[in-house]
Every structure is written in C-alpha cells, then in structure tokens.
Design a protein around this motif. Sequence first.
Motif, PDB file in Angstrom:
ATOM      1  N   SER A  63       0.978  -1.238  -0.085  1.00 50.43           N
ATOM      2  CA  SER A  63      -0.093  -0.034   0.169  1.00 50.43           C
ATOM      3  C   SER A  63       0.859   1.398  -0.050  1.00 50.43           C
ATOM      4  O   SER A  63       1.794   1.491   0.996  1.00 50.43           O
ATOM      5  CB  SER A  63      -0.862   0.040   1.336  1.00 50.43           C
ATOM      6  N   PHE A  64       0.689   1.999  -0.910  1.00 48.53           N
ATOM      7  CA  PHE A  64       1.255   3.185  -0.953  1.00 48.53           C
ATOM      8  C   PHE A  64       0.230   4.441  -0.746  1.00 48.53           C
ATOM      9  O   PHE A  64      -0.843   4.457  -1.504  1.00 48.53           O
ATOM     10  CB  PHE A  64       1.775   3.557  -2.532  1.00 48.53           C
ATOM     11  N   ALA A  65       0.573   5.115   0.443  1.00 49.84           N
ATOM     12  CA  ALA A  65      -0.549   6.037   0.893  1.00 49.84           C
ATOM     13  C   ALA A  65      -0.573   7.121   0.043  1.00 49.84           C
ATOM     14  O   ALA A  65       0.204   7.342  -1.202  1.00 49.84           O
ATOM     15  CB  ALA A  65      -0.145   6.556   2.094  1.00 49.84           C
ATOM     16  N   SER A  84       3.557  -4.340   2.237  1.00 44.51           N
ATOM     17  CA  SER A  84       4.169  -3.287   3.136  1.00 44.51           C
ATOM     18  C   SER A  84       3.573  -2.024   2.876  1.00 44.51           C
ATOM     19  O   SER A  84       2.536  -1.951   1.943  1.00 44.51           O
ATOM     20  CB  SER A  84       5.659  -3.169   2.501  1.00 44.51           C
ATOM     21  N   ILE A  85       3.525  -1.109   3.907  1.00 44.29           N
ATOM     22  CA  ILE A  85       2.821   0.205   3.967  1.00 44.29           C
ATOM     23  C   ILE A  85       3.741   1.403   3.789  1.00 44.29           C
ATOM     24  O   ILE A  85       4.958   1.293   4.557  1.00 44.29           O
ATOM     25  CB  ILE A  85       2.217   0.382   5.314  1.00 44.29           C
ATOM     26  N   MET A 114       6.560  -1.424   7.330  1.00 45.02           N
ATOM     27  CA  MET A 114       5.982  -0.306   7.690  1.00 45.02           C
ATOM     28  C   MET A 114       6.763   1.142   7.823  1.00 45.02           C
ATOM     29  O   MET A 114       7.735   1.234   8.521  1.00 45.02           O
ATOM     30  CB  MET A 114       5.078  -0.441   8.950  1.00 45.02           C
ATOM     31  N   ILE A 115       6.428   2.119   6.880  1.00 42.19           N
ATOM     32  CA  ILE A 115       7.109   3.326   6.802  1.00 42.19           C
ATOM     33  C   ILE A 115       6.282   4.436   7.145  1.00 42.19           C
ATOM     34  O   ILE A 115       5.365   4.474   6.552  1.00 42.19           O
ATOM     35  CB  ILE A 115       7.798   3.486   5.277  1.00 42.19           C
ATOM     36  N   GLY A 116       6.560   4.981   8.094  1.00 41.77           N
ATOM     37  CA  GLY A 116       5.656   6.030   8.741  1.00 41.77           C
ATOM     38  C   GLY A 116       5.650   7.479   7.647  1.00 41.77           C
ATOM     39  O   GLY A 116       6.362   7.573   6.949  1.00 41.77           O
ATOM     40  N   ALA A 117       4.707   8.274   8.121  1.00 41.66           N
ATOM     41  CA  ALA A 117       4.354   9.177   7.233  1.00 41.66           C
ATOM     42  C   ALA A 117       5.463  10.492   7.417  1.00 41.66           C
ATOM     43  O   ALA A 117       6.102  10.454   8.167  1.00 41.66           O
ATOM     44  CB  ALA A 117       3.222  10.142   7.637  1.00 41.66           C
ATOM     45  N   ASN A 118       5.776  11.046   6.027  1.00 42.76           N
ATOM     46  CA  ASN A 118       6.845  12.030   5.725  1.00 42.76           C
ATOM     47  C   ASN A 118       8.188  11.593   6.226  1.00 42.76           C
ATOM     48  O   ASN A 118       8.938  12.454   6.377  1.00 42.76           O
ATOM     49  CB  ASN A 118       6.549  13.286   6.695  1.00 42.76           C
ATOM     50  N   ASP A 129      13.124  -7.035   6.047  1.00 39.87           N
ATOM     51  CA  ASP A 129      11.824  -7.615   6.184  1.00 39.87           C
ATOM     52  C   ASP A 129      11.281  -7.120   7.415  1.00 39.87           C
ATOM     53  O   ASP A 129      11.944  -7.169   8.507  1.00 39.87           O
ATOM     54  CB  ASP A 129      11.601  -8.995   6.005  1.00 39.87           C
ATOM     55  N   HIS A 130       9.931  -6.830   7.782  1.00 44.22           N
ATOM     56  CA  HIS A 130       9.171  -6.463   8.997  1.00 44.22           C
ATOM     57  C   HIS A 130       9.933  -5.347   9.864  1.00 44.22           C
ATOM     58  O   HIS A 130       9.634  -5.202  10.983  1.00 44.22           O
ATOM     59  CB  HIS A 130       9.629  -7.723   9.780  1.00 44.22           C
ATOM     60  N   ALA A 131      10.622  -4.611   9.076  1.00 40.12           N
ATOM     61  CA  ALA A 131      11.185  -3.462   9.753  1.00 40.12           C
ATOM     62  C   ALA A 131      10.066  -2.353  10.162  1.00 40.12           C
ATOM     63  O   ALA A 131       9.146  -2.366   9.215  1.00 40.12           O
ATOM     64  CB  ALA A 131      12.394  -2.708   8.858  1.00 40.12           C
ATOM     65  N   ILE A 132      10.534  -1.487  10.929  1.00 41.63           N
ATOM     66  CA  ILE A 132       9.266  -0.466  11.131  1.00 41.63           C
ATOM     67  C   ILE A 132      10.006   0.913  11.182  1.00 41.63           C
ATOM     68  O   ILE A 132      10.964   1.109  11.818  1.00 41.63           O
ATOM     69  CB  ILE A 132       8.763  -0.418  12.611  1.00 41.63           C
TER      70      ILE A 132
END
Length: 171
Positions: A63-65, A84-85, A114-118, A129-132
């Motif tokens: 998912s690409f936000a 992934s996000i 999971m990559i947070g905003a901005n 894999d599985h990194a935040i």
Amino acid sequence: MRKTERFKVESSNSLWQIYKTVRFWKVVKNFIIIQLARYTPFLSMKNWLYRTFLKMEVGKQTSFALMVMPDIMFPEKISVGRNSIIGYNTTILAHEYLIKEYRIGDVKIGDEVMIGANSTILPGVTIGDHAIISAGTLVHKDVPSGAFVGGNPMQLIYTEEEMEKRNQDEW
C-alpha cells in the motif's frame, strides 16, 4: 553504508546537467504517472501504474498512501516487497545530484515493512523484512530486518529481538 554508484561531473553542478543523465521525455512521463498515482485513492491502480509504466517492483498487497513520491528519474531502481505500507507523503529517492557528482543507487524495501508518514529514503538503502520506520525519519543507511528505527538522523530504537520481546509482553 549506502550502496550508490558515483559519477563525477565537470563545469556546472550535476543537476544543471540532468538531461545528460536521464532522457527528458522519460522524466516527463514519470512525472505524469507519479502525479496520477499520488492522488488516486485506489491502491491496486497505484501499484499497476508503478509496475507498468515506471518498471518498479511492487509486491502483492503493498500500500502506497496518498502523496507518496517515488524517484522521478530512476523509479525502476525501487523495489518494495509484499504487504508493506509506505506512509503519507514519503519520498523514496534513487538518485542524488550534488555539486561535483551525482549518485544513483537501488532502494530495496522488504516484505511487511511499515514506513511512517513524511519519511525520506535515500538512494542505496536496503530496508529488511518486518522493519518499522517511524514517521518523519531520514533513512540514510540500511535498516536490519525486524528493527524499529526513527529520527533525523535515523537511529535504532529496538532490534528485532527487543521488538519480539516487547510484542510478547503486550499480549
């Protein structure tokens, strides 16, 4: 350490010489596709646009936000694993133009990341894999699998083992 290929330039800065590096019409096409994808709310359409027109590797159910900005000049150097996000307004760069040189490097994002905003991901980086990645992070070096990182500059917050223990304690 980031894995980039370095190219020296003569006379003016490297960005001034951009069209010696990449074709003008490729940049125009990529810009149009990226702008369409940035605003569309349909995740499967974004992935199709990225795979078909930009030659990015994008895993299933990734998912690409809204407003994600993949590299406009070398998007084919970006790969993202499955499920992934990529958070809102994240920038993924595969190039950097400097005064006396430019650098190009593959960006590899693993499965279930999971990559947070901005956040900003620099060229030549591998995210396991599985990194935040917390919101607003400058990813300037590789991220180990299962790690939780954040900040500018990016710092390790929890290792994979610490994250597993933390998750067990919560359940």
